[in-house]
Design a protein around this motif. Structure first.
Motif, short mmCIF file in Angstrom:
data_model
loop_
_atom_site.label_atom_id
_atom_site.label_comp_id
_atom_site.label_asym_id
_atom_site.label_seq_id
_atom_site.Cartn_x
_atom_site.Cartn_y
_atom_site.Cartn_z
N LYS A 8 36.66 46.61 42.99
CA LYS A 8 35.84 45.19 42.47
C LYS A 8 36.34 43.37 43.04
N GLU A 9 36.75 43.74 43.29
CA GLU A 9 37.40 41.84 43.72
C GLU A 9 36.31 41.94 45.14
N LYS A 11 33.21 43.75 45.67
CA LYS A 11 32.37 43.94 45.47
C LYS A 11 31.59 42.17 44.69
N LYS A 12 32.58 41.64 44.10
CA LYS A 12 32.05 40.26 43.34
C LYS A 12 32.16 39.01 44.67
N LYS A 13 33.34 38.88 45.28
CA LYS A 13 32.89 38.32 46.82
C LYS A 13 31.40 38.56 47.28
N THR A 16 29.00 36.90 45.22
CA THR A 16 28.96 35.26 44.87
C THR A 16 28.37 34.76 46.57
#
Length: 110
Positions: A8-9, A11-13, A16
């Motif tokens: 998940k981290e 994907k968020k990176k 962004t």
């Protein structure tokens, strides 16, 4: 690595980073200065050629959708402003007559 298999981290990176890149492009190409006022341009991006997806049972679903070519894009600029070429360089020169798709003529810079 496929997006489904990413943590998940990660994907968020990536999301962004894409947002930052999109905002940088919007800041550079998404605004015009008209009479010293900064105005937002509504459609400053174009879709590339691709297979048409459509929604539901669209008759053109799965067909090739042609994207705009360089000669399909017309910039509405003042006659004395430099014309941007495809390579991103500005060129100023003599005005020439250009026939638009609707048959009207317009004077554009080279």
């Amino acid at each position: 690595m496929r997006k489904l298999n990413m943590p998940k981290e990660e994907k968020k990176k990536i999301a962004t980073e894409r947002k930052i890149a999109r905002e940088a492009l919007r800041e550079r190409f998404g605004y015009a200065v008209v009479d010293t006022k900064k105005l937002e341009i509504a459609n400053w991006t174009v879709e590339p050629s691709c297979i048409f997806a459509g929604r539901g049972e669209h008759p053109k679903r799965g067909k090739w959708k042609r994207g705009p070519r360089e000669q399909d894009i017309i910039l509405n600029l003042s006659p004395n402003s430099p014309m941007l070429l495809a390579n991103g360089k500005a060129e100023s020169g003599n005005l020439k007559k250009c026939t638009l798709p609707n048959g009207r003529t317009n004077s554009l810079e080279k």
